[in-house]
Design a protein around this motif. Sequence first.
Motif, mmCIF file in Angstrom:
data_model
loop_
_atom_site.group_PDB
_atom_site.id
_atom_site.type_symbol
_atom_site.label_atom_id
_atom_site.label_comp_id
_atom_site.label_asym_id
_atom_site.label_seq_id
_atom_site.Cartn_x
_atom_site.Cartn_y
_atom_site.Cartn_z
ATOM 1 N N LYS A 16 -10.892 -28.290 -24.892
ATOM 2 C CA LYS A 16 -11.801 -27.374 -25.594
ATOM 3 C C LYS A 16 -12.925 -28.108 -26.323
ATOM 4 O O LYS A 16 -13.394 -27.677 -27.370
ATOM 5 C CB LYS A 16 -11.056 -26.452 -26.561
ATOM 6 C CG LYS A 16 -9.825 -25.760 -26.019
ATOM 7 C CD LYS A 16 -10.015 -25.103 -24.667
ATOM 8 C CE LYS A 16 -11.089 -24.028 -24.654
ATOM 9 N NZ LYS A 16 -11.494 -23.683 -23.263
ATOM 10 N N TRP A 76 -12.667 -25.176 -33.093
ATOM 11 C CA TRP A 76 -11.784 -25.616 -32.005
ATOM 12 C C TRP A 76 -10.666 -24.593 -31.775
ATOM 13 O O TRP A 76 -10.398 -24.206 -30.637
ATOM 14 C CB TRP A 76 -11.214 -26.985 -32.366
ATOM 15 C CG TRP A 76 -10.345 -27.622 -31.333
ATOM 16 C CD1 TRP A 76 -10.734 -28.145 -30.131
ATOM 17 C CD2 TRP A 76 -8.922 -27.828 -31.417
ATOM 18 N NE1 TRP A 76 -9.639 -28.664 -29.460
ATOM 19 C CE2 TRP A 76 -8.518 -28.487 -30.232
ATOM 20 C CE3 TRP A 76 -7.967 -27.532 -32.390
ATOM 21 C CZ2 TRP A 76 -7.193 -28.844 -29.990
ATOM 22 C CZ3 TRP A 76 -6.650 -27.891 -32.138
ATOM 23 C CH2 TRP A 76 -6.272 -28.533 -30.956
ATOM 24 N N SER A 79 -12.005 -21.558 -30.112
ATOM 25 C CA SER A 79 -12.195 -21.723 -28.676
ATOM 26 C C SER A 79 -10.874 -21.532 -27.924
ATOM 27 O O SER A 79 -10.830 -20.884 -26.870
ATOM 28 C CB SER A 79 -12.777 -23.112 -28.383
ATOM 29 O OG SER A 79 -13.039 -23.257 -27.012
ATOM 30 N N TRP A 80 -9.789 -22.075 -28.469
ATOM 31 C CA TRP A 80 -8.470 -21.856 -27.861
ATOM 32 C C TRP A 80 -8.112 -20.361 -27.866
ATOM 33 O O TRP A 80 -7.614 -19.822 -26.872
ATOM 34 C CB TRP A 80 -7.399 -22.630 -28.627
ATOM 35 C CG TRP A 80 -7.177 -24.019 -28.159
ATOM 36 C CD1 TRP A 80 -7.433 -25.177 -28.845
ATOM 37 C CD2 TRP A 80 -6.616 -24.433 -26.908
ATOM 38 N NE1 TRP A 80 -7.073 -26.266 -28.099
ATOM 39 C CE2 TRP A 80 -6.564 -25.849 -26.904
ATOM 40 C CE3 TRP A 80 -6.145 -23.746 -25.790
ATOM 41 C CZ2 TRP A 80 -6.077 -26.586 -25.821
ATOM 42 C CZ3 TRP A 80 -5.661 -24.469 -24.708
ATOM 43 C CH2 TRP A 80 -5.631 -25.880 -24.736
ATOM 44 N N PHE A 83 -10.203 -18.624 -25.284
ATOM 45 C CA PHE A 83 -9.790 -19.060 -23.945
ATOM 46 C C PHE A 83 -8.495 -18.365 -23.512
ATOM 47 O O PHE A 83 -8.358 -17.928 -22.372
ATOM 48 C CB PHE A 83 -9.609 -20.576 -23.957
ATOM 49 C CG PHE A 83 -9.186 -21.163 -22.647
ATOM 50 C CD1 PHE A 83 -10.068 -21.247 -21.577
ATOM 51 C CD2 PHE A 83 -7.890 -21.639 -22.471
ATOM 52 C CE1 PHE A 83 -9.683 -21.798 -20.357
ATOM 53 C CE2 PHE A 83 -7.492 -22.193 -21.260
ATOM 54 C CZ PHE A 83 -8.392 -22.271 -20.203
ATOM 55 N N SER A 167 -15.377 -19.576 -22.481
ATOM 56 C CA SER A 167 -14.383 -18.582 -22.899
ATOM 57 C C SER A 167 -15.034 -17.238 -23.211
ATOM 58 O O SER A 167 -16.218 -17.177 -23.547
ATOM 59 C CB SER A 167 -13.648 -19.086 -24.148
ATOM 60 O OG SER A 167 -12.977 -20.292 -23.879
#
Length: 197
Positions: A16, A76, A79-80, A83, A167
């Motif tokens: 990521k 971060w 983003s996970w 995603f 994402s």
Amino acid sequence: MLVFYKERLAFLAIPKTGSTAYHTALRDRADLVVTGPPDLKHAPVRRYDRFFQNIFRKMYDTEMEIMAVVREPLDWLGSWYRFRSRDDRIGHPHSTRDLSFDDFVQAYMQSPRPEFADVGSQSQFFLTRSNGMGASHVFKYENQGKVLDFLQDRLNMQINLQKENVSPQRELFLSRTTEEEFRKRHATEFACYEAAR
């Protein structure tokens, strides 16, 4: 992971942080390209040192400098979270589709973490073995100009990046209580990020 032998450089890929775009742009230029499985593609410093760096030490009496990109810790995690909310994750234990970002961050702070929130740690990525070198060049994700300048200078080439692995958009609202708790409990993540250039 990308290794450039002549330039003595290993580009390790924290998930990521835009590594897929760099892999695509540089795979034909790299001497060693590891795109899978994920445990090797995203090998942390310890694993890289133990398995890959050891080869260069033993066979060629040399070491690669390590570079990597880190992302602001909440960005971060965002983003996970985004995603794992993709359509192809619906019904999978990793899916975050039915969770708020606040729920996701709260789950990340649990021990043990639920499977959907078990995404690792950027600061842990940089831990070394007792005889390891660690990362020499760590860049902030938002400083893509610095990443590109460094790589273009080191590799003596022009690099054209394309957006990849983007994402879905989701709202990333955090309550003040959750954010304060996260910042307190994961201060090392912020310290790792702040130390990057």
